[in-house]
Write a protein that holds these residues in place. Structure first.
Motif, short mmCIF file in Angstrom:
data_model
loop_
_atom_site.label_atom_id
_atom_site.label_comp_id
_atom_site.label_asym_id
_atom_site.label_seq_id
_atom_site.Cartn_x
_atom_site.Cartn_y
_atom_site.Cartn_z
N LEU A 9 6.00 9.29 2.90
CA LEU A 9 6.42 9.40 4.29
C LEU A 9 5.35 9.98 5.21
O LEU A 9 5.14 9.48 6.32
CB LEU A 9 7.69 10.26 4.36
CG LEU A 9 8.44 10.28 5.69
CD1 LEU A 9 8.84 8.87 6.10
CD2 LEU A 9 9.66 11.17 5.60
N LEU A 10 4.66 11.02 4.75
CA LEU A 10 3.67 11.68 5.61
C LEU A 10 2.55 10.74 6.05
O LEU A 10 2.16 10.75 7.23
CB LEU A 10 3.10 12.92 4.91
CG LEU A 10 4.02 14.14 4.87
CD1 LEU A 10 3.36 15.30 4.14
CD2 LEU A 10 4.44 14.58 6.28
N VAL A 134 -1.14 -3.75 2.33
CA VAL A 134 -0.65 -4.77 1.40
C VAL A 134 0.28 -4.12 0.36
O VAL A 134 0.16 -2.94 0.06
CB VAL A 134 -1.82 -5.48 0.67
CG1 VAL A 134 -2.65 -6.27 1.66
CG2 VAL A 134 -2.70 -4.48 -0.07
N PRO A 135 1.23 -4.88 -0.16
CA PRO A 135 2.13 -4.33 -1.20
C PRO A 135 1.33 -3.88 -2.41
O PRO A 135 0.19 -4.32 -2.62
CB PRO A 135 3.03 -5.52 -1.55
CG PRO A 135 2.93 -6.45 -0.39
CD PRO A 135 1.55 -6.28 0.17
N GLU A 136 1.91 -3.01 -3.20
CA GLU A 136 1.22 -2.49 -4.37
C GLU A 136 0.80 -3.64 -5.28
O GLU A 136 1.57 -4.54 -5.59
CB GLU A 136 2.11 -1.51 -5.13
CG GLU A 136 1.39 -0.85 -6.30
CD GLU A 136 2.20 0.26 -6.95
OE1 GLU A 136 1.64 0.99 -7.78
OE2 GLU A 136 3.39 0.38 -6.62
N SER A 202 1.39 4.56 -1.75
CA SER A 202 1.72 4.40 -0.35
C SER A 202 0.68 3.48 0.25
O SER A 202 -0.51 3.83 0.24
CB SER A 202 1.71 5.75 0.39
OG SER A 202 1.57 5.56 1.78
N PRO A 203 1.07 2.31 0.76
CA PRO A 203 0.05 1.41 1.35
C PRO A 203 -0.66 2.07 2.53
O PRO A 203 -1.84 1.80 2.77
CB PRO A 203 0.87 0.19 1.80
CG PRO A 203 2.28 0.65 1.86
CD PRO A 203 2.41 1.72 0.84
#
Length: 326
Positions: A9-10, A134-136, A202-203
């Protein structure tokens, strides 16, 4: 569980708050207009991701000035189309496409081998290609995609071309390495023990880390080149918030907002390429005038971590080890 939520989140909050700030400053300052640059006849340049966006505009402009430009890109059809468009616009343009997938160390080595077989000099290397949010996922060699494409791929490419760049430079006509970074580096953190973001993905954090890594690499490379007296400089550039396909991985609500805002408030690709071209071509950046971090046509200060010589060296050594270099 709380650590995982915080880790994801951060970076989102930090990046979007920074984005709002950057956009406001960008709107108030206006676009940078590139002054007339000298002819580049006889010079050779490589631009990664030169088939579209900022890279395409950089290739187009350098070709107009007489440079021989090689576009390094993953999509052959798109690359050949870019070459055709530039040559239709300028019949004397010397532009070619060579396949380059920065997510593959083998592809990078093959690209460099093909280039060296032409026995051309190399005066300008613009490390422009990149991915964002990009997604993991992993590259062909097992690296997290942001750090693999944006940073490690360009690290290897530059490393393999260093001798050619050094040999092509001379006093008064230094060769140049220009790495396209981002203001996102300001909220990035380098995890030397977890560059691949294996613990928490985290992207947003991964993207910011890759852009900070580019800046640390650029700074360390420039210092080493100057210390050893090579006619080659290295700098990093922030093109600003530019209306390109880089933002295509934004989530659905944000992508709708982005589509509405980008065309009105973001810079055009040509405007984004202006500072990149300044760093690559300006006579004022020769020798000791080169290096540093550039945005909107000016050298700018960066965050304290980018000046940390130990962090620069540690990242460099870690990168060499990850890429299996001597």
């Amino acid at each position: 569980m709380l650590s995982a939520v915080r880790s994801c989140l951060l970076p989102i909050i930090r990046l979007y708050l920074l984005g709002i700030k950057v956009l406001l400053v960008q709107l108030l300052s206006g676009p940078f207009r590139l002054p007339v640059m000298p002819r580049q006849d006889g010079k050779v340049a490589i631009v990664t991701g030169g088939s579209r966006g900022i890279g395409y505009e950089a290739v187009r402009h350098m070709a107009k000035l007489g440079a021989h430009v090689v576009i390094g890109g993953r999509d052959e059809r798109e690359g050949l189309l870019a070459v055709r468009r530039i040559c239709e616009e300028n019949k004397e343009a010397k532009v070619e496409f060579s396949k380059l997938d920065l997510a593959s160390l083998q592809s990078i080595r093959q690209f460099v081998q093909r280039f060296k077989e032409q026995n051309l000099p190399l005066n300008i290397l613009i490390n422009n290609a990149g991915v964002m949010l990009v997604p993991e996922g992993r590259t062909e060699d097992g690296f997290e995609q942001h750090i693999g494409v944006n940073y490690l791929g360009h690290f290897l490419l530059t490393w393999l071309l260093l001798d050619t760049l050094k040999d092509s430079g001379k006093c008064g006509y230094f060769s140049r390495v220009v790495s396209v970074s981002s203001s996102a580096h300001r909220v990035g953190k380098i995890g030397l023990n977890d560059l691949n973001s294996c613990r928490y993905y985290s992207p947003h954090a991964a993207y910011c880390q890759s852009k900070l890594a580019q800046l640390l690499f650029s700074s360390h490379l420039h210092q080493e080149l100057q210390r050893r007296g090579f006619p080659l400089s290295s700098c990093a550039v922030d093109p600003g918030m530019v209306d390109t396909a880089l933002y295509r991985h934004l989530g659905t609500p944000l992508s709708l907002v982005h589509s509405a805002v980008a065309r009105l408030l973001f810079r055009t690709p040509a405007e984004g390429a202006s500072t990149v071209l300044l760093a690559a071509l300006s006579p004022a950046l020769e020798g000791e005038g080169g290096g540093g971090y550039w945005a909107t046509g000016h050298r700018e200060m960066t965050t304290p971590p980018t000046f940390d010589p130990q962090l620069q060296l540690s990242l460099w050594e870690t990168s060499v080890q990850l890429l299996g270099l001597q």
